[in-house]
Design a protein around this motif. Sequence first.
Motif, mmCIF file in Angstrom:
data_model
loop_
_atom_site.group_PDB
_atom_site.id
_atom_site.type_symbol
_atom_site.label_atom_id
_atom_site.label_comp_id
_atom_site.label_asym_id
_atom_site.label_seq_id
_atom_site.Cartn_x
_atom_site.Cartn_y
_atom_site.Cartn_z
ATOM 1 N N LEU A 195 0.833 -1.205 0.000
ATOM 2 C CA LEU A 195 0.000 0.000 0.000
ATOM 3 C C LEU A 195 0.870 1.258 0.000
ATOM 4 N N ASP A 196 1.875 1.259 0.847
ATOM 5 C CA ASP A 196 2.795 2.412 0.872
ATOM 6 C C ASP A 196 3.414 2.634 -0.497
ATOM 7 N N ALA A 197 3.813 1.528 -1.118
ATOM 8 C CA ALA A 197 4.469 1.637 -2.426
ATOM 9 C C ALA A 197 3.519 2.229 -3.455
ATOM 10 N N ALA A 198 2.255 1.802 -3.418
ATOM 11 C CA ALA A 198 1.293 2.303 -4.405
ATOM 12 C C ALA A 198 1.026 3.787 -4.205
ATOM 13 N N ARG A 199 1.173 4.253 -2.959
ATOM 14 C CA ARG A 199 0.869 5.666 -2.675
ATOM 15 C C ARG A 199 2.107 6.550 -2.789
ATOM 16 N N ALA A 200 3.306 5.922 -2.793
ATOM 17 C CA ALA A 200 4.530 6.707 -2.632
ATOM 18 C C ALA A 200 4.732 7.751 -3.721
ATOM 19 N N ASP A 201 4.810 7.304 -4.967
ATOM 20 C CA ASP A 201 5.178 8.238 -6.029
ATOM 21 C C ASP A 201 4.010 8.636 -6.914
ATOM 22 N N GLY A 202 2.864 8.054 -6.676
ATOM 23 C CA GLY A 202 1.719 8.408 -7.501
ATOM 24 C C GLY A 202 0.807 9.348 -6.733
ATOM 25 N N ASP A 203 -0.135 9.921 -7.446
ATOM 26 C CA ASP A 203 -1.055 10.809 -6.732
ATOM 27 C C ASP A 203 -2.501 10.330 -6.873
ATOM 28 N N LEU A 204 -2.658 9.026 -7.161
ATOM 29 C CA LEU A 204 -4.020 8.512 -7.326
ATOM 30 C C LEU A 204 -4.518 7.903 -6.023
ATOM 31 N N PRO A 205 -5.807 8.017 -5.762
ATOM 32 C CA PRO A 205 -6.373 7.307 -4.611
ATOM 33 C C PRO A 205 -6.148 5.802 -4.766
ATOM 34 N N VAL A 206 -5.918 5.127 -3.652
ATOM 35 C CA VAL A 206 -5.654 3.687 -3.706
ATOM 36 C C VAL A 206 -6.737 2.931 -2.926
ATOM 37 N N ILE A 207 -7.420 2.062 -3.664
ATOM 38 C CA ILE A 207 -8.394 1.139 -3.061
ATOM 39 C C ILE A 207 -7.661 -0.196 -2.925
ATOM 40 N N VAL A 208 -7.824 -0.889 -1.835
ATOM 41 C CA VAL A 208 -7.207 -2.220 -1.748
ATOM 42 C C VAL A 208 -8.310 -3.274 -1.810
ATOM 43 N N ARG A 209 -8.122 -4.235 -2.714
ATOM 44 C CA ARG A 209 -9.066 -5.356 -2.750
ATOM 45 C C ARG A 209 -8.553 -6.425 -1.792
ATOM 46 N N VAL A 210 -9.338 -6.665 -0.756
ATOM 47 C CA VAL A 210 -8.879 -7.492 0.366
ATOM 48 C C VAL A 210 -9.206 -8.962 0.082
ATOM 49 N N PRO A 211 -8.235 -9.857 0.311
ATOM 50 C CA PRO A 211 -8.523 -11.287 0.114
ATOM 51 C C PRO A 211 -9.661 -11.743 1.017
ATOM 52 N N PHE A 212 -10.435 -12.692 0.523
ATOM 53 C CA PHE A 212 -11.600 -13.170 1.260
ATOM 54 C C PHE A 212 -11.226 -13.658 2.657
ATOM 55 N N THR A 213 -10.105 -14.365 2.756
ATOM 56 C CA THR A 213 -9.735 -14.933 4.053
ATOM 57 C C THR A 213 -8.952 -13.944 4.916
ATOM 58 N N GLY A 214 -8.709 -12.737 4.400
ATOM 59 C CA GLY A 214 -7.846 -11.824 5.147
ATOM 60 C C GLY A 214 -8.554 -10.593 5.675
#
Lengths: 257, 283
Positions: free
Chosen positions: B142-161
């Motif tokens: 998640l940090d990596a996805a937010r680090a250098d980009g400026d787009l909102p980040v949605i995380v798709r969470v695994p069913f068991t997690g």
Amino acid sequence: MVKQQDAVFRQAYPAPPYWVARFDVANPPAPGAFVLADLGGPLRQALFPATIDADGFTVMLPPHHPATRLLPGATVNVLGPLGQGFRIDGVTRLLLVAEIASLPPLLPLLEAAPAVALVIEAPTRAQLPPPDRFPPAVELTLVTRDGSAGHLGPLESQDPAPANLERVMPRLVELIAWAECACFACPNDRYPALAAIVRAARVQPAPDFAQALVQVPMPCGVGACEVCRTQTRATAQTQGGEKHACIDGPVFDMLLL
Amino acid sequence: MIELAPRHKFGLPIASPVMPAAGAFGYGDTYHDLVDLRVLGALVTNPMSLTPREAARGRRIAIHGEHFVAHTGLPNPGVRRVLQQYRQTWERLPIPVIVHLIATTPAETAQAAERLSGVPNVVGIELGVVDNVTPQRALNLLDAARADGDLPVIVRVPFTGVDALAPLLADHGADALTLTAPPRAVLPASDAPEDSEARRYLRGRLYGPALFPLLLNVLARWCSKLPVPVIACGGIASLQDATACLELGATALQVDALLWRDPLILQRIAEGLAKFETSTISE
Ligand code: FES
């Protein structure tokens, strides 16, 4: 342009080893192309035409296929026509080669050229359809894996080097040399060996000389699900890589598979 | 407008709560003849990775009753080629695009996210993490996805997690959560040759109506506890299903592979919800 249309089921009857089902539809698929029919269950089912006319098409299905249980007059939602079918415009000598379970999509081509030769391979005699089911003008070659009728199979050599034509059924080699175009419908794992025979029997076969219908599930039919990806080789003219059987196929140049 | 990323500086407003799920609808050029895209909230693209991925070998679908398992290997030509191929399509779409990014390593995720920022009409990233991701690894991705980009980040969470990851990710800066990714399952591949165990059974993502009550259970437990919007995903097959998700607190919803059988389901749900909204407002 992908369209949905309503097909009207007319009837189904046994024609061993298949069942034949008839659908009326405004826009039937071409030979080797297909529609995806909603017949219940979680996914649509691909229907390939076995005969085509102005009002619809028939399909040949295994017994117990859900389409054989429809009531006459039932409306079935279909997606399509979809995919690229066989490309045989202007061909005068056409060779068709099929394993019996995969034969139906080749049947609309039986009268598609002035001279047609059909090679059918079955495990044993009992699984071969009677020869009088085919138009008299079609030159029929029957092959059985146990030698109980026709030539002794299989079609391709069991030799580790399948291009060794001395180990391949001579009649198949003759027909490949005779044809202007050869269309194959077999399980996918047989195509590499069949392609090797074509390469050995013809000097530099033209693109699309040998066409093969790949058998792969096609749940969406429009390139969305990625289930039907099929590996193809690059040539000087074409980019290889993975293609969608539902859009770029399901009929491919067999020498590129 | 529905705001999917209220904590993000640009936000992620969508006009309808209905979207296709990643992997169900292609890259935007597949169903446009059939479905009126204008009624949808956004296009969620097929999963893509920084580098190309090939399709899984062998069997890819097994069906059992009303359910099926799909195992495609998430093939895609990589972010650069996808952008070359679809940039113009996305620019012309009447709805915004949320890119589903396969989170492989933090470094690759950061690079891919950076490539996506500034692409016209791409308004967000949905990050897909592997099923057995550890909480720490998920936070790093998640940090990596937010680090250098400026787009909102949605995380798709695994069913068991969900229990382990959802609150953690929400507290750590995820702008929204998709609950959930399809669960993993095994089904017999009925017509496979009987020569090996691997061929007779297929492991993959499970789809079908049984996912829906499981989804409602997740929504009932988590929507009110999470500080970010929740996007419901799993077995939604009707307007009633969609309404139930929204009633349980989801902000938006995704229709998964069930739309392969009935592509118009997306449109029917979106139009049905819009009608309901209009009639409630006028009352
Ligand atoms: S059948 Fe879905 S991509 Fe070809």
